[in-house]
Design an enzyme around this catalytic site. Structure first.
Site, PDB file in Angstrom:
ATOM      1  N   ASP A  94     -29.539-113.423  72.717  1.00 60.23           N
ATOM      2  CA  ASP A  94     -28.914-113.484  71.406  1.00 60.23           C
ATOM      3  C   ASP A  94     -28.823-112.063  70.863  1.00 60.23           C
ATOM      4  OD1 ASP A  94     -28.169-114.017  68.790  1.00 60.23           O
ATOM      5  OD2 ASP A  94     -29.553-115.689  68.557  1.00 60.23           O
ATOM      6  N   ASP A 272     -28.218-123.915  73.438  1.00 62.24           N
ATOM      7  CA  ASP A 272     -29.608-123.475  73.370  1.00 62.24           C
ATOM      8  C   ASP A 272     -30.211-124.026  72.095  1.00 62.24           C
ATOM      9  OD1 ASP A 272     -30.424-121.092  71.233  1.00 62.24           O
ATOM     10  OD2 ASP A 272     -28.270-121.215  71.599  1.00 62.24           O
ATOM     11  N   CYS A 310     -38.089-141.445  82.247  1.00 61.63           N
ATOM     12  CA  CYS A 310     -38.139-139.998  82.493  1.00 61.63           C
ATOM     13  C   CYS A 310     -38.767-139.693  83.844  1.00 61.63           C
ATOM     14  CB  CYS A 310     -38.934-139.313  81.382  1.00 61.63           C
ATOM     15  SG  CYS A 310     -39.102-137.522  81.600  1.00 61.63           S
ATOM     16  N   CYS A 312     -40.105-136.831  84.793  1.00 58.95           N
ATOM     17  CA  CYS A 312     -40.906-135.606  84.742  1.00 58.95           C
ATOM     18  C   CYS A 312     -42.339-135.838  85.209  1.00 58.95           C
ATOM     19  CB  CYS A 312     -40.897-135.019  83.333  1.00 58.95           C
ATOM     20  SG  CYS A 312     -42.052-135.772  82.166  1.00 58.95           S
ATOM     21  N   CYS A 315     -44.659-137.709  82.582  1.00 54.05           N
ATOM     22  CA  CYS A 315     -44.515-139.159  82.498  1.00 54.05           C
ATOM     23  C   CYS A 315     -45.039-139.850  83.749  1.00 54.05           C
ATOM     24  CB  CYS A 315     -43.053-139.530  82.256  1.00 54.05           C
ATOM     25  SG  CYS A 315     -42.484-139.125  80.583  1.00 54.05           S
ATOM     26  N   HIS A 341     -42.476-132.127  79.085  1.00 60.07           N
ATOM     27  CA  HIS A 341     -41.684-133.362  79.043  1.00 60.07           C
ATOM     28  C   HIS A 341     -40.364-133.140  78.317  1.00 60.07           C
ATOM     29  CE1 HIS A 341     -40.309-137.412  78.129  1.00 60.07           C
ATOM     30  NE2 HIS A 341     -40.239-137.014  76.875  1.00 60.07           N
TER      31      HIS A 341
END
Length: 382
Positions: A94, A272, A310, A312, A315, A341
């Site tokens: 940025d 973002d 999920c 991930c 999880c 997560h």
């Protein structure tokens, strides 16, 4: 084989939505893409390998924060942001304009740039288009953002017009400063930022000016600053269409999952937001049925995962009850697992969007997502 400096290929479209790849020397960026925010050279609570494991192709760093601490010149002496942080894939930085306007004290705007007092130690600095680009070059940014002036969407028409016009003058100076760093410019890219608040005419004038200057990609700036989803989508109904169809379009600072789905439908390629990491640190998890506050007592003996859908590691391994305990106890592992997560949730959502566009099934996917996802405001998390 030599990789390209910057090449954007659209592989499929579905309505206004597109999916494709941005090829850069440090790797490919699959679009639509979500960039986890690494404001101070770290995605808070996560190691680089875990961010990659979640599916991220690119992260974001911030000029304002890094110029103040540890300093762009120091980062350059230490080998640049990639070597410093251990992240090998592309980094977008940025320009610092938003943070100067929102965080710094005693700012003074002029045609030269923005003079401000650091929120850290009170030292005074001048951030101009030239200095912003210099800092991003010292950091070793792969996608550099032009320096712009942001004003609230509630500002008067005259203030909005003046800020947009100044941003376009600064965009030209940013482009010239980027091109002057020949070695860096030969291997990296620069994006311009469209401004104009919610005004279609101002947005068109801004887009025309940016196209005349010429950039590798184009950001839609000045949104997600309190105007609300309906107003943001109203602007996105026309703003991306004013930008080149063959260049990436980046919606800065967005956002909540349903914001992203709606923006992809309107032709946005890159996003973002600090939300997945910030929410993780405060005990909020994103799920397919909406955000939940793991601090709530009802999760104290819940043996299920944060989100049954999920994939991930969090999880797959830990229960809501354990995460409830960690977060309520103030254990740092709680913030780390909740953040991991959330990043997985966002990156999985992007992968699902890419697959839906490729299959010409985006409308069905988006409608099903919205039917299941219950957006909750702060204080209403269940």
């Amino acid at each position: 084989m030599t990789r390209p400096r910057f090449d954007f290929t659209i592989s499929a479209t579905d309505g206004k939505a597109r999916t494709g790849v941005i090829a850069m020397q440090r790797g490919d960026i699959r679009t639509p893409a979500f960039m986890p925010v690494g404001t101070a050279a770290t995605v808070k609570g996560m190691k680089p390998a875990d961010v990659v494991g979640a599916g991220a192709d690119i992260i974001l760093g911030n000029t304002y924060h890094l110029m103040l601490r540890p300093g762009a010149e120091r980062v350059a002496r230490l080998g640049g942001l990639h070597a410093f942080s251990g992240w090998s894939k592309p980094i977008l930085t940025d320009s610092g304009g938003y943070q100067v306007m929102s965080l710094a004290d005693l700012t003074k705007r002029s045609e030269e740039g923005v003079s401000f007092k650091s929120h850290l130690d009170g030292t005074r600095h001048l951030l101009s288009p030239e200095r912003s680009i210099e800092i991003q070059r010292l950091l070793g940014s792969n996608i550099v953002m032009a320096f712009d002036e942001l004003v609230p969407t509630t500002s008067t028409r005259e203030v909005q017009a003046a800020a947009m016009e100044r941003s376009m003058r600064w965009a030209r100076r940013s482009r010239a400063a980027f091109d002057s760093g020949e070695a860096h410019a030969e291997n990296n890219a620069i994006f311009g930022i469209q401004q104009g608040a919610l005004n279609e005419g101002f947005r068109k004038s801004s887009a025309d000016a940016l196209i005349d200057i010429g950039f590798d990609g184009y950001a839609v700036g000045g949104l997600a600053v309190g105007e609300g989803q309906e107003a943001m989508f109203g602007c996105l109904d026309f703003a991306p269409d004013q930008l080149p169809v063959d260049k990436p379009r980046y919606l800065m600072g967005v956002g909540k999952p349903d914001d992203i789905v709606g923006a992809v439908e309107r032709g946005i390629d890159m996003f973002d937001c600090v939300m997945p990491t910030r929410s993780g640190r405060t005990g909020q998890a994103f799920t397919r049925t909406g955000p939940i506050n793991i601090r709530n007592a009802k999760f104290g003996e819940d043996t299920g995962p944060l989100d049954p859908a999920c994939p991930c590691p969090v999880c797959a391994t830990w229960s809501r009850a354990y995460l409830h305990h960690l977060v309520r106890s103030g254990e740092m592992l709680g913030a780390m697992l909740m953040t991991e997560h959330n990043i997985w949730f966002y990156e999985t959502l992007m992968a699902d969007l890419r697959a839906a566009i490729a299959a010409s099934a985006l409308t069905q996917f988006a409608n099903a997502f919205r039917a299941q996802y219950v957006r909750k405001s702060e204080g209403e998390q269940t």
